[in-house]
Design a protein around this motif. Structure first.
Motif, PDB file in Angstrom:
ATOM      1  N   MET A  76       0.843  -1.179   0.000  1.00 14.24           N
ATOM      2  CA  MET A  76       0.000   0.000   0.000  1.00 14.24           C
ATOM      3  C   MET A  76       0.887   1.241   0.000  1.00 14.24           C
ATOM      4  SD  MET A  76      -3.188   0.861  -0.041  1.00 14.24           S
ATOM      5  CE  MET A  76      -3.982  -0.631   0.482  1.00 14.24           C
ATOM      6  N   ASP A  77       0.649   2.124  -0.940  1.00 11.67           N
ATOM      7  CA  ASP A  77       1.364   3.393  -1.007  1.00 11.67           C
ATOM      8  C   ASP A  77       0.432   4.474  -0.473  1.00 11.67           C
ATOM      9  OD1 ASP A  77       3.577   5.144  -1.984  1.00 11.67           O
ATOM     10  OD2 ASP A  77       1.947   5.916  -3.245  1.00 11.67           O
ATOM     11  N   GLY A  78       0.816   5.086   0.651  1.00 11.65           N
ATOM     12  CA  GLY A  78      -0.047   6.052   1.333  1.00 11.65           C
ATOM     13  C   GLY A  78      -0.466   7.227   0.458  1.00 11.65           C
ATOM     14  N   ARG A  79       0.458   7.777  -0.307  1.00 14.34           N
ATOM     15  CA  ARG A  79       0.142   8.926  -1.166  1.00 14.34           C
ATOM     16  C   ARG A  79      -0.859   8.526  -2.255  1.00 14.34           C
ATOM     17  NH1 ARG A  79       2.514  11.421  -5.792  1.00 14.34           N
ATOM     18  NH2 ARG A  79       2.133  13.660  -5.763  1.00 14.34           N
ATOM     19  N   SER A  80      -0.635   7.379  -2.861  1.00 12.91           N
ATOM     20  CA  SER A  80      -1.564   6.909  -3.897  1.00 12.91           C
ATOM     21  C   SER A  80      -2.927   6.610  -3.304  1.00 12.91           C
ATOM     22  CB  SER A  80      -1.016   5.652  -4.576  1.00 12.91           C
ATOM     23  OG  SER A  80       0.181   5.941  -5.246  1.00 12.91           O
ATOM     24  N   LEU A  81      -2.947   6.004  -2.113  1.00  8.88           N
ATOM     25  CA  LEU A  81      -4.217   5.713  -1.453  1.00  8.88           C
ATOM     26  C   LEU A  81      -4.996   6.997  -1.200  1.00  8.88           C
ATOM     27  CD1 LEU A  81      -6.176   3.732  -0.103  1.00  8.88           C
ATOM     28  CD2 LEU A  81      -4.868   4.028   2.007  1.00  8.88           C
ATOM     29  N   MET A  85      -4.810   9.804  -2.879  1.00  3.10           N
ATOM     30  CA  MET A  85      -5.300  10.322  -4.158  1.00  3.10           C
ATOM     31  C   MET A  85      -6.514   9.532  -4.638  1.00  3.10           C
ATOM     32  SD  MET A  85      -1.618  11.151  -5.965  1.00  3.10           S
ATOM     33  CE  MET A  85      -2.305  11.289  -7.595  1.00  3.10           C
ATOM     34  N   ILE A  86      -6.473   8.221  -4.448  1.00  2.00           N
ATOM     35  CA  ILE A  86      -7.594   7.372  -4.849  1.00  2.00           C
ATOM     36  C   ILE A  86      -8.832   7.706  -4.026  1.00  2.00           C
ATOM     37  CG2 ILE A  86      -8.460   4.990  -4.821  1.00  2.00           C
ATOM     38  CD1 ILE A  86      -5.549   4.142  -5.536  1.00  2.00           C
ATOM     39  N   LEU A  87      -8.655   7.833  -2.714  1.00  2.00           N
ATOM     40  CA  LEU A  87      -9.783   8.145  -1.840  1.00  2.00           C
ATOM     41  C   LEU A  87     -10.344   9.536  -2.122  1.00  2.00           C
ATOM     42  CD1 LEU A  87      -8.595   6.633   1.558  1.00  2.00           C
ATOM     43  CD2 LEU A  87     -10.352   5.743   0.009  1.00  2.00           C
ATOM     44  N   ARG A  88      -9.468  10.476  -2.437  1.00  2.00           N
ATOM     45  CA  ARG A  88      -9.908  11.843  -2.733  1.00  2.00           C
ATOM     46  C   ARG A  88     -10.845  11.886  -3.938  1.00  2.00           C
ATOM     47  NH1 ARG A  88      -5.319  15.543  -4.352  1.00  2.00           N
ATOM     48  NH2 ARG A  88      -6.357  15.554  -6.334  1.00  2.00           N
ATOM     49  N   ILE A  89     -10.609  11.015  -4.892  1.00  2.00           N
ATOM     50  CA  ILE A  89     -11.483  10.945  -6.067  1.00  2.00           C
ATOM     51  C   ILE A  89     -12.597   9.924  -5.856  1.00  2.00           C
ATOM     52  CG2 ILE A  89     -11.568  10.314  -8.519  1.00  2.00           C
ATOM     53  CD1 ILE A  89      -8.631  11.300  -8.681  1.00  2.00           C
ATOM     54  N   GLY A  90     -12.250   8.792  -5.262  1.00  2.00           N
ATOM     55  CA  GLY A  90     -13.192   7.676  -5.154  1.00  2.00           C
ATOM     56  C   GLY A  90     -14.338   7.897  -4.180  1.00  2.00           C
ATOM     57  N   LEU A  91     -14.072   8.532  -3.046  1.00  2.00           N
ATOM     58  CA  LEU A  91     -15.145   8.736  -2.069  1.00  2.00           C
ATOM     59  C   LEU A  91     -16.273   9.626  -2.606  1.00  2.00           C
ATOM     60  CD1 LEU A  91     -13.271   8.860   1.350  1.00  2.00           C
ATOM     61  CD2 LEU A  91     -14.747   7.058   0.452  1.00  2.00           C
ATOM     62  N   PRO A  92     -15.968  10.776  -3.201  1.00  2.00           N
ATOM     63  CA  PRO A  92     -17.064  11.558  -3.782  1.00  2.00           C
ATOM     64  C   PRO A  92     -17.790  10.820  -4.918  1.00  2.00           C
ATOM     65  CG  PRO A  92     -15.134  12.939  -3.513  1.00  2.00           C
ATOM     66  CD  PRO A  92     -14.711  11.526  -3.215  1.00  2.00           C
ATOM     67  N   ALA A  93     -17.038  10.068  -5.719  1.00  2.00           N
ATOM     68  CA  ALA A  93     -17.667   9.294  -6.793  1.00  2.00           C
ATOM     69  C   ALA A  93     -18.570   8.217  -6.216  1.00  2.00           C
ATOM     70  CB  ALA A  93     -16.607   8.676  -7.698  1.00  2.00           C
ATOM     71  N   GLY A  94     -18.121   7.569  -5.145  1.00  2.00           N
ATOM     72  CA  GLY A  94     -18.944   6.560  -4.487  1.00  2.00           C
ATOM     73  C   GLY A  94     -20.191   7.156  -3.870  1.00  2.00           C
TER      74      GLY A  94
END
Length: 179
Positions: free
Chosen positions: A94-99, A101-110
């Motif tokens: 798990m890469d913290g920075r990538s996680l 970035m993913i959550l920053r986009i993925g949570l609003p999309a979800g």
């Protein structure tokens, strides 16, 4: 009651479904689309066989069908996980920075998807109150909509993968060309 039972069992199996989707995204991100497709096809065949076994042999009802679905999804997740471990075991971390970035986009999309799903439940409840003929017509229209959506979504996933790969490789010109 039968639908509720199915849904409860299916929702308990959501972690393996999410795992499959995550693993398939990893494969697609490196341009490998065949492996997730084969795993999904094998899972589909297994699902049919398990449905027959649970319903015809064990005389289970909707709970057997739900259990078969969860088991088939677990199978496809395990296949992809095994393949990932075999190909790049030391790179699976798990890469913290990538996680982030993913959550920053993925949570609003979800959240957006959840709002659509809830609104669809409200609409479906209203349609169900109008009787069997309206429900059947709505179901037929929904099937056509899903088919159109699947075609469009396949194209979107291919573009997303292509752009993601090129962005990762620093090929911004190709990303813009795709856009």
């Amino acid at each position: 009651p039968q639908a509720l039972l199915y849904l409860r069992i299916y929702l308990m199996g959501m972690p393996v479904i999410l795992l499959y989707n995550f693993e398939a995204a990893i494969f697609r991100s490196v341009g490998e689309t065949r492996v997730p497709l084969v795993a999904l096809a094998m899972s589909g065949v297994l699902n049919v066989l398990l449905n027959l076994f649970f319903v015809a042999v064990l005389h289970m009802t909707v709970n057997g069908v739900a259990i078969a679905t969860v088991m088939a999804n677990a199978f496809s997740s395990a296949l992809l996980f095994r393949r990932l471990l075999r190909s790049e075991p030391r790179n699976l971390r798990m890469d913290g920075r990538s996680l982030w970035m993913i959550l920053r986009i993925g949570l609003p999309a979800g959240l957006q998807s959840a709002v659509f799903a809830i609104s669809n439940i409200v609409i479906q409840s209203a349609i169900n109150s109008l009787g069997k003929i309206v429900m059947a017509a709505s179901s037929a229209a929904c099937n056509i909509e899903v088919f159109a959506y699947d075609v469009m979504n396949s194209y979107n996933q291919a573009c997303t993968t292509f752009v993601g790969q090129n962005y990762g490789a620093g090929q911004i010109r190709r990303c813009r060309k795709t856009l």
